[in-house]
Scaffold this motif. Structure first.
Motif, PDB file in Angstrom:
ATOM      1  N   LYS A  14      16.429  17.310 -15.180  1.00  0.00           N
ATOM      2  CA  LYS A  14      15.879  18.433 -16.139  1.00  0.00           C
ATOM      3  C   LYS A  14      14.727  17.405 -16.813  1.00  0.00           C
ATOM      4  CE  LYS A  14      16.780  21.709 -19.700  1.00  0.00           C
ATOM      5  NZ  LYS A  14      16.001  22.603 -19.436  1.00  0.00           N
TER       6      LYS A  14
ATOM      7  N   SER B   4       3.413  23.684 -14.779  1.00  0.00           N
ATOM      8  CA  SER B   4       4.396  24.296 -13.764  1.00  0.00           C
ATOM      9  C   SER B   4       5.509  24.094 -13.905  1.00  0.00           C
ATOM     10  CB  SER B   4       3.992  24.140 -12.133  1.00  0.00           C
ATOM     11  OG  SER B   4       2.647  24.542 -11.949  1.00  0.00           O
ATOM     12  N   LEU B   5       5.833  22.763 -14.092  1.00  0.00           N
ATOM     13  CA  LEU B   5       7.431  22.251 -13.970  1.00  0.00           C
ATOM     14  C   LEU B   5       7.984  22.642 -15.456  1.00  0.00           C
ATOM     15  CD1 LEU B   5       6.980  18.679 -12.734  1.00  0.00           C
ATOM     16  CD2 LEU B   5       8.217  20.434 -11.537  1.00  0.00           C
TER      17      LEU B   5
ATOM     18  N   GLN C  34       7.152  25.241 -17.205  1.00  0.00           N
ATOM     19  CA  GLN C  34       7.391  26.714 -17.123  1.00  0.00           C
ATOM     20  C   GLN C  34       8.461  27.044 -16.271  1.00  0.00           C
ATOM     21  OE1 GLN C  34       3.108  27.816 -16.848  1.00  0.00           O
ATOM     22  NE2 GLN C  34       2.826  26.813 -18.716  1.00  0.00           N
ATOM     23  N   GLN C  35       8.830  26.230 -15.389  1.00  0.00           N
ATOM     24  CA  GLN C  35      10.017  26.382 -14.375  1.00  0.00           C
ATOM     25  C   GLN C  35      11.271  25.928 -15.274  1.00  0.00           C
ATOM     26  OE1 GLN C  35       9.197  23.917 -11.015  1.00  0.00           O
ATOM     27  NE2 GLN C  35       7.426  25.228 -10.464  1.00  0.00           N
TER      28      GLN C  35
ATOM     29  N   LYS D 271      11.868  23.041 -16.588  1.00  0.00           N
ATOM     30  CA  LYS D 271      12.017  21.618 -16.685  1.00  0.00           C
ATOM     31  C   LYS D 271      11.580  21.026 -18.010  1.00  0.00           C
ATOM     32  CE  LYS D 271      12.912  20.508 -12.149  1.00  0.00           C
ATOM     33  NZ  LYS D 271      14.281  20.351 -11.820  1.00  0.00           N
TER      34      LYS D 271
ATOM     35  N   PHE E 168       6.253  17.509  -7.138  1.00  0.00           N
ATOM     36  CA  PHE E 168       6.997  18.684  -6.745  1.00  0.00           C
ATOM     37  C   PHE E 168       7.778  18.196  -5.371  1.00  0.00           C
ATOM     38  CE2 PHE E 168       3.260  21.351  -8.004  1.00  0.00           C
ATOM     39  CZ  PHE E 168       3.855  21.917  -9.228  1.00  0.00           C
TER      40      PHE E 168
END
Ligand code: GLU
Length: 277
Positions: free
Chosen positions: A10, A42-43, A45-46, A48, A252
């Motif tokens: 995380k 992106s991470l 906002q996902q 992490k 990713f």
């Protein structure tokens, strides 16, 4: 080595070196900064939690002031770092904003390690940013850190700084982005048969001998400082990766557990034996 554990990470610290954000010693690679901003945003906002450790203050300073080589005098380097650090953060802020992601700057000196209150305060500062969904961007405070006997406040390179930060914030994973794909069994720049090592479960003398010494041509800061960072992460049973900075999308792949770069994690079987004793 199975990499499923990487899918669960995380809190991730990502370290990028000066060479990886510069096209030449004095030219910034804007495309690379854009890709990095896209991946980190992106991470985040996902769900992490991303902490970016970025070098480049001196390099971006040289680019801003249109210098064609790095100065050797410390005072000149400090002036460059001062100009470059603000230019670097300005670039990051602009590129991250494009992906609707705020960033905050934290500049550190080595003495935080010796002063528990400073150490705790850095931790509070980073966590406070993460709680607000802001990505901390960390560098050494190059304009003020010094390397004098009896008063060393300088890290001097960001592999160590990144490992200190990863431990400080209890990160699950440290990703060191480099100018090679990972740790090789010999120098890939000179030996076409050099093989990439996919997994390291222990840093022994064989592995250390592959580092090629400090400041080797294997990578910018040298593989030695990266292996020391790996040693630190493994000693607290956390994961570390060395990967190429060529295409930041590779982050990713790492977090999908794919077999890229070199994965460092203390050998689980060995941990099991220690636990049974
Ligand atoms: N802190 C230095 C800078 O931003 C770089 C240190 C390193 O190359 O690891 O220029």
């Amino acid at each position: 080595m199975n990499r499923d554990i990487l899918k669960e990470c995380k809190r991730v610290v990502i370290k990028i070196g000066t060479n990886s954000i510069m096209k030449s010693p004095t030219k910034v690679d804007y495309h690379k900064i854009d890709r990095l901003a896209f991946v980190c945003s992106s991470l985040q906002q996902q769900g992490k939690e991303v902490v970016l450790v970025s070098s480049g203050a001196v390099g971006v300073g040289a680019s801003t002031l249109k210098m064609d080589k790095y100065p050797s005098a410390v005072a000149e380097q400090q002036a460059l770092a001062s100009v470059g650090q603000s230019a670097l953060m300005n670039l990051y802020s602009r590129f991250f904003q494009h992906y609707e992601q705020y960033v905050g700057q934290i500049l550190m000196t080595r003495d935080i390690i010796n002063y528990p209150n400073s150490y705790a305060n850095c931790n509070t500062s980073i966590n406070s940013l993460l709680d607000k969904n802001i990505i901390p961007i960390i560098n050494e405070n190059d304009a003020v850190s010094v390397d004098e006997s009896g008063h060393c406040t300088k890290f001097g390179e960001n592999d160590t700084l990144a490992a200190v930060v990863a431990e400080l914030v209890d990160a699950d994973l440290l990703i060191i982005m480099s100018d090679v794909d990972g740790l090789y069994d010999s120098n890939p720049h000179t030996n076409p048969d050099a093989a990439l090592i996919s997994y390291v479960g222990e840093i022994d003398t064989d592995i250390l001998s592959m580092a090629g010494g400090a400041g080797s041509i294997f990578s910018t800061g040298g593989m030695e400082t990266k292996l020391k960072a790996a040693q630190k992460m493994m000693s607290i049973n956390k994961s570390m990766m060395i990967i190429s900075a060529e295409n930041p999308n590779i982050i990713f792949d790492i977090l999908n557990g794919e077999d890229v770069g070199t994965f460092f994690k203390k050998n689980e079987a060995e941990l099991q034996i220690q636990g049974d004793e």
